[in-house]
Design a protein around this motif. Structure first.
Motif, PDB file in Angstrom:
ATOM      1  N   ALA A   5       0.620  -1.629  -0.070  1.00 51.53           N
ATOM      2  CA  ALA A   5       0.082   0.046   0.300  1.00 51.53           C
ATOM      3  C   ALA A   5       0.691   0.931  -0.114  1.00 51.53           C
ATOM      4  N   GLU A   6       2.283   1.132   0.698  1.00 49.12           N
ATOM      5  CA  GLU A   6       2.995   2.045   0.441  1.00 49.12           C
ATOM      6  C   GLU A   6       4.313   2.210  -1.099  1.00 49.12           C
ATOM      7  N   PRO A   7       4.288   2.915  -1.234  1.00 48.10           N
ATOM      8  CA  PRO A   7       5.590   3.056  -1.925  1.00 48.10           C
ATOM      9  C   PRO A   7       6.693   2.534  -1.996  1.00 48.10           C
ATOM     10  N   VAL A   8       7.163   1.163  -2.598  1.00 49.45           N
ATOM     11  CA  VAL A   8       7.845   0.111  -2.511  1.00 49.45           C
ATOM     12  C   VAL A   8       9.497   1.039  -3.121  1.00 49.45           C
ATOM     13  N   ALA A   9      10.632   0.439  -2.397  1.00 48.81           N
ATOM     14  CA  ALA A   9      11.919   0.780  -1.919  1.00 48.81           C
ATOM     15  C   ALA A   9      12.109  -0.462  -3.623  1.00 48.81           C
ATOM     16  N   ILE A  10      13.158  -0.224  -5.342  1.00 48.40           N
ATOM     17  CA  ILE A  10      13.553  -1.563  -5.951  1.00 48.40           C
ATOM     18  C   ILE A  10      14.558  -1.330  -5.805  1.00 48.40           C
ATOM     19  N   PRO A  11      14.614  -2.913  -5.370  1.00 50.57           N
ATOM     20  CA  PRO A  11      16.012  -3.287  -4.867  1.00 50.57           C
ATOM     21  C   PRO A  11      17.146  -3.178  -6.599  1.00 50.57           C
ATOM     22  N   ALA A  12      18.156  -3.444  -6.072  1.00 53.34           N
ATOM     23  CA  ALA A  12      18.772  -2.782  -7.269  1.00 53.34           C
ATOM     24  C   ALA A  12      18.987  -3.939  -8.405  1.00 53.34           C
ATOM     25  N   GLN A  13      18.714  -5.112  -8.496  1.00 51.51           N
ATOM     26  CA  GLN A  13      18.772  -6.751  -8.829  1.00 51.51           C
ATOM     27  C   GLN A  13      17.643  -6.335  -9.883  1.00 51.51           C
ATOM     28  N   VAL A  14      16.380  -5.969  -9.161  1.00 53.06           N
ATOM     29  CA  VAL A  14      15.248  -6.190  -9.854  1.00 53.06           C
ATOM     30  C   VAL A  14      15.427  -5.196 -11.059  1.00 53.06           C
ATOM     31  N   SER A  15      16.182  -3.591 -10.477  1.00 53.37           N
ATOM     32  CA  SER A  15      16.810  -2.903 -11.928  1.00 53.37           C
ATOM     33  C   SER A  15      17.050  -2.928 -13.002  1.00 53.37           C
ATOM     34  N   ALA A  16      18.349  -4.305 -13.013  1.00 51.61           N
ATOM     35  CA  ALA A  16      18.724  -4.658 -13.744  1.00 51.61           C
ATOM     36  C   ALA A  16      17.980  -5.947 -14.461  1.00 51.61           C
ATOM     37  N   LEU A  17      17.074  -6.670 -13.979  1.00 50.09           N
ATOM     38  CA  LEU A  17      16.277  -7.923 -14.415  1.00 50.09           C
ATOM     39  C   LEU A  17      15.139  -7.124 -15.135  1.00 50.09           C
ATOM     40  N   ALA A  18      14.937  -5.681 -15.275  1.00 50.84           N
ATOM     41  CA  ALA A  18      13.757  -5.413 -15.395  1.00 50.84           C
ATOM     42  C   ALA A  18      14.023  -4.284 -17.061  1.00 50.84           C
ATOM     43  N   ARG A  19      15.600  -4.221 -17.147  1.00 54.53           N
ATOM     44  CA  ARG A  19      16.369  -3.767 -18.252  1.00 54.53           C
ATOM     45  C   ARG A  19      14.984  -2.616 -18.968  1.00 54.53           C
ATOM     46  N   GLY A  20      14.996  -1.600 -18.105  1.00 54.88           N
ATOM     47  CA  GLY A  20      14.047  -0.424 -18.017  1.00 54.88           C
ATOM     48  C   GLY A  20      12.804  -0.556 -18.327  1.00 54.88           C
ATOM     49  N   ALA A  21      12.500  -1.514 -18.317  1.00 49.79           N
ATOM     50  CA  ALA A  21      10.569  -1.387 -18.398  1.00 49.79           C
ATOM     51  C   ALA A  21      10.112  -0.875 -16.675  1.00 49.79           C
ATOM     52  N   ALA A  22       8.770  -0.286 -16.863  1.00 52.82           N
ATOM     53  CA  ALA A  22       8.474   0.236 -15.778  1.00 52.82           C
ATOM     54  C   ALA A  22       8.354  -0.567 -15.054  1.00 52.82           C
ATOM     55  N   LEU A  23       8.432  -0.368 -13.522  1.00 53.21           N
ATOM     56  CA  LEU A  23       8.142  -2.452 -12.131  1.00 53.21           C
ATOM     57  C   LEU A  23       6.555  -1.273 -11.625  1.00 53.21           C
ATOM     58  N   THR A  24       5.448  -2.564 -11.169  1.00 50.50           N
ATOM     59  CA  THR A  24       4.863  -1.801 -10.554  1.00 50.50           C
ATOM     60  C   THR A  24       5.135  -2.975  -9.395  1.00 50.50           C
ATOM     61  N   PRO A  25       4.797  -2.406  -8.114  1.00 54.75           N
ATOM     62  CA  PRO A  25       4.890  -4.107  -6.854  1.00 54.75           C
ATOM     63  C   PRO A  25       3.481  -4.469  -6.711  1.00 54.75           C
ATOM     64  N   VAL A  26       3.673  -5.872  -7.186  1.00 60.56           N
ATOM     65  CA  VAL A  26       2.330  -5.898  -6.154  1.00 60.56           C
ATOM     66  C   VAL A  26       2.102  -6.946  -5.048  1.00 60.56           C
ATOM     67  N   TRP A  27       3.349  -7.635  -4.913  1.00 58.30           N
ATOM     68  CA  TRP A  27       3.237  -8.749  -3.506  1.00 58.30           C
ATOM     69  C   TRP A  27       4.290  -8.080  -2.719  1.00 58.30           C
ATOM     70  N   ARG A  28       4.381  -8.742  -1.593  1.00 56.42           N
ATOM     71  CA  ARG A  28       5.222  -8.589  -0.452  1.00 56.42           C
ATOM     72  C   ARG A  28       4.734  -9.477   0.315  1.00 56.42           C
TER      73      ARG A  28
END
Length: 241
Positions: A5-28
């Motif tokens: 429900a709150e903003p999520v810090a994106i881990p560096a590894q996730v950013s690398a795997l995204a390869r420029g794609a936009a990210l939406t957190p869906v589950w914790r």
């Protein structure tokens, strides 16, 4: 476990795997793991390395299960000294606990029960290389340092041996827009077990996600009469391990 429900810090590894794609957190999840959806049709699952039910095991089981049932296709899997990750293709479906179903829990509960029965009827026990038996689960718990009472070692006689999901809680069934089940996710513990090991957890999870009064509706959708002894045993085992 919940939708962030709150903003999520994106881990560096996730950013690398995204390869420029936009990210939406869906589950914790309960141990700090996060799942993100990308805008190019992928899911990225990331979290603390778990030596017992890890994403390497999950990827292996997903690839095996896809021979018979619908689960997301694995694109990448990896780990480092502290974290692990799994990248899959996104399916055109939503979790049974998505807000879409908050006002229609009956549809979601029925779909989860039917999906679990279909999994149990379809996956071949003879070909499954993994177990989720009571002795296996107790051994895993003890390796984690959990003390298991001796009473749990006297399990009910197996009613029907199936390839069990291993974490059949409601969030792990995906539904199409029309409310029919379409796929299963989170298969890291998949293995052979009595079907009541799954039924007990799936029906118990209805209270967490839908409130009181839905447990027997899921069991009815699965297609059996409630076995109170086995339900009680496997729910207690789940909570103990």
């Amino acid at each position: 476990m919940s939708i962030p429900a709150e903003p999520v810090a994106i881990p560096a590894q996730v950013s690398a795997l995204a390869r420029g794609a936009a990210l939406t957190p869906v589950w914790r999840n309960g141990i700090g793991g996060l799942t993100f959806r990308t805008d190019d049709g992928r899911f990225i699952k990331w979290g603390p390395l778990d030596p017992e039910a890890n994403m390497h095991d999950e990827a292996e089981r997903m690839r095996w299960a896809r021979r018979w049932i619908t689960v997301p296709e694995v694109l990448e899997q990896g780990q480092d000294a502290e974290h692990e990750w799994l990248v899959t293709i996104a399916l055109d479906a939503r979790s049974a606990v998505d807000p879409r179903w908050a006002e229609d829990p009956g549809t979601a509960v029925r779909a989860v029960g039917e999906a679990l029965r279909a999994m149990h009827d379809t996956l071949p026990v003879a070909d499954c290389p993994w177990e989720w038996s009571v002795p296996t689960r107790i051994a895993i718990a003890e390796r984690r340092g959990i003390e298991i009472p001796d009473a749990f070692r006297d399990a009910p006689e197996i009613d029907r041996l199936v390839v069990a999901h291993g974490d059949a809680c409601m969030p792990n069934t995906l539904l199409a827009a029309d409310g029919r089940w379409t796929a299963h996710v989170d298969l890291a513990a998949l293995g052979t077990a009595d079907r009541w090991a799954d039924i007990a957890v799936a029906s118990m999870s209805t209270e967490w996600n839908c409130g009181l009064g839905w447990e027997d509706a899921l069991i009815e959708a699965y297609g059996v009469e409630p076995d109170r002894e086995r339900l009680a045993y496997y729910r207690d085992l789940w909570n103990a391990t």
